[in-house]
Design an enzyme around this catalytic site. Structure first.
Site, PDB file in Angstrom:
ATOM      1  N   GLU A  55      -4.666 -10.020   7.367  1.00 11.44           N
ATOM      2  CA  GLU A  55      -5.867  -9.191   7.320  1.00 11.44           C
ATOM      3  C   GLU A  55      -5.687  -7.877   6.560  1.00 11.44           C
ATOM      4  O   GLU A  55      -6.656  -7.315   6.046  1.00 11.44           O
ATOM      5  CB  GLU A  55      -6.322  -8.920   8.758  1.00 11.44           C
ATOM      6  CG  GLU A  55      -7.682  -8.314   8.902  1.00 11.44           C
ATOM      7  CD  GLU A  55      -8.052  -8.149  10.359  1.00 11.44           C
ATOM      8  OE1 GLU A  55      -8.772  -7.181  10.671  1.00 11.44           O
ATOM      9  OE2 GLU A  55      -7.622  -8.977  11.197  1.00 11.44           O
ATOM     10  N   SER A  56      -4.480  -7.381   6.485  1.00 12.63           N
ATOM     11  CA  SER A  56      -4.225  -6.109   5.808  1.00 12.63           C
ATOM     12  C   SER A  56      -4.322  -6.215   4.294  1.00 12.63           C
ATOM     13  O   SER A  56      -4.243  -5.208   3.589  1.00 12.63           O
ATOM     14  CB  SER A  56      -2.835  -5.583   6.192  1.00 12.63           C
ATOM     15  OG  SER A  56      -1.853  -6.586   5.999  1.00 12.63           O
TER      16      SER A  56
END
Length: 266
Positions: A55-56
């Site tokens: 997700e980063s």
């Protein structure tokens, strides 16, 4: 199921069974925890070309140890590239480029709806959980969703306390009626069994029991009345390679997180 009798633990069986479901050409949006372990075991065994995305914004990451969070430096250091979070969601996820979204759950119902927000009443909770993060978007925009979790009556419930991520809603064609055109949850892997949604009702049905597990054990650790497939399979036991890969990965992770150093994978 006893690790003393069969040579592996229920958690190892769950992780390895989950890893097998991934294909070499998958583009997988990975959740932290059990999904991350399963995805990286797949990468280190039968799916070396799998694209793991966190997700980063890390794309094509190949961590030597399992990350503590999406912000773990190990992800960025080993990624092919890192993009901004808005690009990650708008271009990659919402653009339909993710084949598998791999999620965990604190609470799960029989239609694959996930709660990772709160246990109990929202305003007077028993437990505050980490929240949804990107999971609600992953659940609706990935082409398919795999879910992995250990079975307990507290975790697998008739009705979740908070609706964090949409699975099949009320079942049937609920996703389509809401204009969600992705497949949703297509596989649930627990420490006892493999589950798939019924083609019509979308209720999770047990299709395979892990070695040594009985129907009674599955029912006793589930909060709804469990349905079993007519042709019920037994999940193949972990191979020596799968077990060694998982245990080596966990040992490196433990050493790294305890600050005692780590040994790079061969």
């Amino acid at each position: 199921m006893s690790d003393n009798h069969l040579g592996f633990t229920p958690n190892e069986m769950m992780t390895i069974a989950a890893s097998r479901a991934l294909r070499n050409d998958d583009v997988c949006f990975v959740g932290i925890g059990a999904p991350s372990a399963a995805c990286n075991v797949a990468r280190l065994t039968h799916a070396p070309d799998i694209t793991l995305i966190y997700e980063s914004g890390t794309i094509g990451t190949a961590p030597d140890v399992l990350p503590l969070s999406i912000g773990d430096g190990e992800l960025c250091e080993t990624a092919v590239t890192t993009v901004a979070v808005p690009e990650m969601f708008r271009y990659w996820l919402q653009g339909g480029r993710i084949s598998i979204g791999f999620l965990g759950a604190a609470q799960l119902d029989k239609f694959g709806n996930i709660n990772t927000t709160v246990i109990g009443d929202y305003f007077h909770p028993k437990t505050r959980l980490p929240g949804g993060g990107g999971a609600p978007e992953i659940a609706t925009s990935s082409k398919e969703i795999y879910i992995t979790m250990a079975q307990t009556k507290r975790g697998m419930v008739e009705k979740i306390d908070f609706f964090t991520s949409f699975g099949h809603g009320e079942g049937g064609d609920h996703r389509q009626r809401l204009g969600i055109h992705t497949s949703g949850p297509t596989l649930l892997i627990t420490d006892l069994a493999m589950w798939k949604p019924d083609p019509v009702t979308k209720e999770f049905t047990v299709v395979s029991l892990h070695p040594g597990v009985t129907r009674q054990q599955v029912q006793e650790s589930c909060g709804w009345v469990v349905k079993f497939a007519e042709a019920l399979d037994e999940t193949p036991a972990p191979s020596e390679l799968e077990l060694a890969t998982l245990r080596d990965l966990q040992a490196r992770t433990k050493a790294a997180h305890e600050g005692t150093g780590k040994t790079k994978a061969a």
